[in-house]
Scaffold this active site. Structure first.
Site, mmCIF file in Angstrom:
data_model
loop_
_atom_site.group_PDB
_atom_site.id
_atom_site.type_symbol
_atom_site.label_atom_id
_atom_site.label_comp_id
_atom_site.label_asym_id
_atom_site.label_seq_id
_atom_site.Cartn_x
_atom_site.Cartn_y
_atom_site.Cartn_z
ATOM 1 N N ASP A 326 10.021 0.678 -4.631
ATOM 2 C CA ASP A 326 9.188 1.338 -3.775
ATOM 3 C C ASP A 326 7.694 1.214 -4.125
ATOM 4 O O ASP A 326 6.602 1.098 -3.202
ATOM 5 C CB ASP A 326 9.415 2.955 -3.983
ATOM 6 N N ARG A 330 3.816 3.561 -10.786
ATOM 7 C CA ARG A 330 3.915 4.883 -11.292
ATOM 8 C C ARG A 330 5.412 4.681 -12.158
ATOM 9 O O ARG A 330 6.314 3.575 -12.285
ATOM 10 C CB ARG A 330 3.926 5.982 -10.520
ATOM 11 N N ASP A 331 5.726 5.980 -12.596
ATOM 12 C CA ASP A 331 7.238 5.866 -13.073
ATOM 13 C C ASP A 331 8.339 5.870 -12.277
ATOM 14 O O ASP A 331 9.154 6.863 -12.384
ATOM 15 C CB ASP A 331 7.391 7.324 -14.131
ATOM 16 N N GLU A 332 8.310 4.867 -11.417
ATOM 17 C CA GLU A 332 9.517 4.620 -10.515
ATOM 18 C C GLU A 332 9.623 3.306 -10.668
ATOM 19 O O GLU A 332 10.721 2.872 -11.278
ATOM 20 C CB GLU A 332 9.335 5.299 -9.127
ATOM 21 N N ASP A 339 13.265 2.350 1.501
ATOM 22 C CA ASP A 339 12.077 1.500 1.639
ATOM 23 C C ASP A 339 12.287 0.049 2.026
ATOM 24 O O ASP A 339 11.893 -0.545 2.888
ATOM 25 C CB ASP A 339 11.213 1.742 0.207
ATOM 26 N N TRP A 391 18.568 5.469 4.153
ATOM 27 C CA TRP A 391 18.506 4.832 2.819
ATOM 28 C C TRP A 391 19.743 4.058 2.791
ATOM 29 O O TRP A 391 19.685 2.691 2.804
ATOM 30 C CB TRP A 391 18.376 6.029 1.603
ATOM 31 N N GLU A 602 1.516 5.011 0.382
ATOM 32 C CA GLU A 602 2.622 5.693 0.557
ATOM 33 C C GLU A 602 2.533 6.839 1.648
ATOM 34 O O GLU A 602 3.260 7.329 2.400
ATOM 35 C CB GLU A 602 3.102 6.406 -0.815
ATOM 36 N N HIS A 623 2.909 1.233 -1.607
ATOM 37 C CA HIS A 623 4.212 1.464 -0.995
ATOM 38 C C HIS A 623 4.537 0.799 0.139
ATOM 39 O O HIS A 623 3.731 0.895 1.287
ATOM 40 C CB HIS A 623 4.208 2.909 -0.816
#
Ligand code: BGC
Length: 722
Positions: A326, A330-332, A339, A391, A602, A623
């Site tokens: 994605d 960041r914390d992903e 996506d 998804w 995003e 994103h």
């Protein structure tokens, strides 16, 4: 694979640091040798001081419990009489904080498995190896890396063998992640808050290499950010819990350093600590991404549009670091399936993404549950239980897209059962037959479906757009069933049962969701592009009116946006599609460009008109989802499309759509059968088309069809309308 080799680990706890594993051995210079390696973490290998291969972050990111890649390198020209092989293993994804919910993986030991095959001998990981701490005392995918160059040389001790499964090992499937572009700072400046900041002028995924002269113990600390705030200060609150820091403790003298076991998403670097003055020539940003061949090129006479195209490319690069993510900062940094579902078409034009996606489809299949559902992130590092519409549909959309673009039936063969499993899962998951209905969870934040994620018709404070989840889910049920039928037919299977299912879903959809009653842009878009209305002209007119009445602006989110321009241009409203594409006011693609974007955001309103930011809790500036617009530029504006009857561009359809609002547009796609070009130019006398095709093609100009053999062609048509 890796027969006879054992998993080995250092005796003590490796903690957050990287561990060096060493093996000394004798050899004969010039003898044939291959080295095969894998680890629980990420590694780099050096043989006699030379790096083995150029795979950064090897062995890559997979559903580790079931699939762990091993790489084989030819090291023949590296063997000497006396040899020293050092493989350093950092935490990587496998033991990083991002995977903490997968306790079994997260708490895995730092372990290596390797085998060196030479003419006369074989060396495998076993108790003859040694291990000791490296000077990388901390590394983590989210948090960054710390290297202490003042530490003494590694002191090696004995290793222990560990009991870790070996049947998970597979040969390398994806392309290697490699160092790609290197960028020099565009500027180094001091912000109003007094921070020293480096601007690389482009958001990338990778790391910074530093070059400096220092004294032992001097410290370098660098923080990453994507944006400056409206006052021109460094900003990275949107990284949430990811520290994303590079820390280096210097030794004496001239030195160069870069992180080895992690990556960062950034355009700006804040220099938190630096010995002396930070000058631009001390820094280089290094882009990292999976090594794929560039196959698509788009050029237009509109510079802002060109920048948008460039942004879609950079978002692909930045999010194709072994898995489709994605976001990279960041914390992903997770393999969010939705996506990838929306961007895969664009991705396959820009780059040859076949191998990249083939590997990830292996992870999709590995993560598919017994009931056919697909977790929303793959690998499922967060143990997500949900299976959202749009998804999980990546399981049908992606294999079909990769097949269409590259024409390799193996893709369908490998994935057919999984595609079927997904459709069957939906059939069993609904509260109402032939639709995908329920549960009624609209009052809670984390609903089963993400809906039209981040759409602008969402209620205040919500991420979910206004299009009902049941409608979106049912539309995707129809779409997936349809793709399954196409895949089955391509494989020569009897698909009567699923054809009938698709017809029933369509009929139920038409009855439940008549286009005339649809109230959102996304609902109409889905009805049009998934063929879920018997009144396409009416639905298209409604969609067009909604957009016109909204000042030529979209309201769509992750689900509607990728199809929005198609829904218009394929139904007589190409001029509106171009109005949206070229819209510069908020919300629009070019609004982002006007606000300095170098990757795709995003949120449409990631940065608001007054320069403030959307909330920090979900605001990435890299994103790729809305970058799906690139596929419309290739396949509609430029008109280069695969022919479903002759996939892989064995035949092509070339149906450009000119606009008077852009002087010229050129699309080029290097298919597996050669390069297809399509260019249109607005001239005084009308539109001039230059088309080159290496394969038989159906060229459609102004609605007129021309079946042509390979060659170069010029066409003219009347001035484009709009
Ligand atoms: C991710 C998205 C993802 C979404 C699911 C977010 O946190 O960044 O891109 O698809 O969650 O709703």
């Amino acid at each position: 694979m890796l027969e006879k080799a054992l998993w080995i680990s250092p005796r003590g706890d490796a903690g957050d640091g990287a561990v060096c594993f060493r093996r000394r051995f004798q050899g004969a210079p010039g003898e044939k040798a291959t080295l095969t390696v894998s680890c629980l973490g990420v590694y780099d290998a050096y043989l006699n001081g030379r790096r083995v291969g150029d795979f950064i972050l090897a062995p890559g990111c997979t559903e580790y419990e079931k699939r762990l890649q091993a790489q084989t390198y030819d090291v023949s020209d590296m063997i000497q009489a006396e040899n020293e092989l050092i493989v350093t293993v950092g935490k990587g994804w496998h033991r990083s904080r991002m995977i903490a919910k997968r306790e079994g993986l997260y708490h895995a030991p730092c372990a290596l498995i390797a085998r060196l095959d030479m003419d006369g001998q074989m060396i495998v990981t076993d108790e003859a190896w040694e291990a000791g701490p490296s000077n990388v005392i901390f590394s983590d995918i989210w948090d960054g890396e710390t290297c202490d160059a003042t530490l003494p040389e590694t002191v090696y001790g004995s290793v222990r063998t560990v009991d870790w499964p070996r049947d998970i090992l597979i040969s390398q499937e994806g392309p290697f992640v490699k160092e790609q572009e290197r960028l020099s700072p565009r500027s180094v400046f001091v912000t109003p808050r007094g921070e020293t900041v480096i601007d690389f002028g482009q958001e990338i995924t990778g790391y910074v290499e530093i070059m400096l002269s220092a004294k032992k113990g001097d410290r370098v600390v660098l923080s990453c950010g994507e944006m400056l705030d409206r006052d021109g200060n460094f900003y990275n609150e949107n990284y949430r819990k990811a520290l994303s820091r590079m820390t280096y403790v210097c030794r004496d003298g001239k030195q160069t350093w870069k992180p080895r076991f992690t990556f960062y998403g950034f355009r700006y670097i804040r220099v938190d600590e630096w010995p002396g003055e930070a000058s631009p020539d001390c820094f280089q940003a290094v882009a990292l991404y999976s090594d794929m061949e560039r196959t698509g090129f788009l050029r237009t006479a509109n510079e802002k549009l060109n920048r948008l195209i460039e942004n879609t490319l950079w978002s692909q690069r930045g999010n194709f670091v072994d898995i489709p993510t994605d976001c990279p900062q960041r914390d992903e940094r997770m393999g969010w399936t939705g996506d990838a579902q929306v961007f895969c078409k664009a991705a396959c034009y820009h780059y040859n993404a076949k191998q990249f996606f083939e590997k990830w489809m292996g992870d999709l299949r590995a993560d598919q549950r017994a009931d056919g559902s697909i977790p929303d992130t793959v690998p499922n590092f967060w143990l997500i239980q949900r299976s959202s519409a749009a998804w999980g549909d990546v399981m049908t959309v992606l294999p079909w897209r990769v097949y269409l673009m590259y024409g390799d039936k193996k893709i369908l063969e490998q994935n057919f059962e999984a595609m079927k499993g997904w459709v069957d899962y939906i059939t069993g998951d609904t509260l109402e037959k032939n639709l995908w209905i329920g549960p009624d969870d609209s009052s809670i934040m984390w609903q089963k479906h993400y809906g039209d994620w981040l759409a602008l018709d969402a209620a205040e404070g919500s991420y979910h757009g206004a299009t009902p989840n049941d409608l979106i889910a049912s539309a995707f049920y129809a779409h997936s069933a349809n793709l399954l039928v196409k895949a089955g037919k391509a494989l020569g299977r009897d698909m009567a049962e699923y054809e009938a299912l698709h017809e029933r879903i369509r009929a139920a959809f038409l009855q439940r969701y008549p286009a005339a009653a649809m109230t959102t842009q996304t609902a109409l878009v889905l009805a049009l592009v998934f063929d879920l209305t018997d009144d396409k002209p009416g639905a298209a007119a409604r969609l067009n009116r909604m957009i016109r009445e909204n000042g030529n602006r979209l309201k769509t989110g992750f689900v509607g946006t990728p199809h929005l321009l198609y829904a218009l241009s394929e139904n007589g409203y190409a001029d509106t599609a171009y109005d949206l594409l070229l819209q510069e006011a908020y919300p629009s693609w070019l609004y982002e460009v006007n606000h300095g974007a170098t990757t795709i955001w995003e949120h449409w309103d990631g940065m608001k008109e007054d320069g403030s930011f959307w909330s920090t809790d979900m605001n990435s500036f890299n994103h790729y989802a809305y970058g799906a617009v690139a596929d419309w530029l290739y396949s509609a504006a430029g008109g280069i499309r695969p022919d479903e009857e002759a996939p892989g561009f064995a035949r092509a359809v070339i149906a450009p759509i000119p606009s008077p609002r852009i002087q010229s547009l050129e699309a080029e796609y290097k298919s597996v059968h050669g390069t297809i070009r399509s260019k249109w130019t607005n001239t005084r006398d009308g539109v001039r088309y230059e088309i080159a095709t290496p394969v038989p093609a159906e060229i459609i100009i102004d609605g007129k069809r021309h079946s042509v053999t390979p060659g170069s062609y010029i066409f003219y048509s009347e001035a484009a309308k709009g």
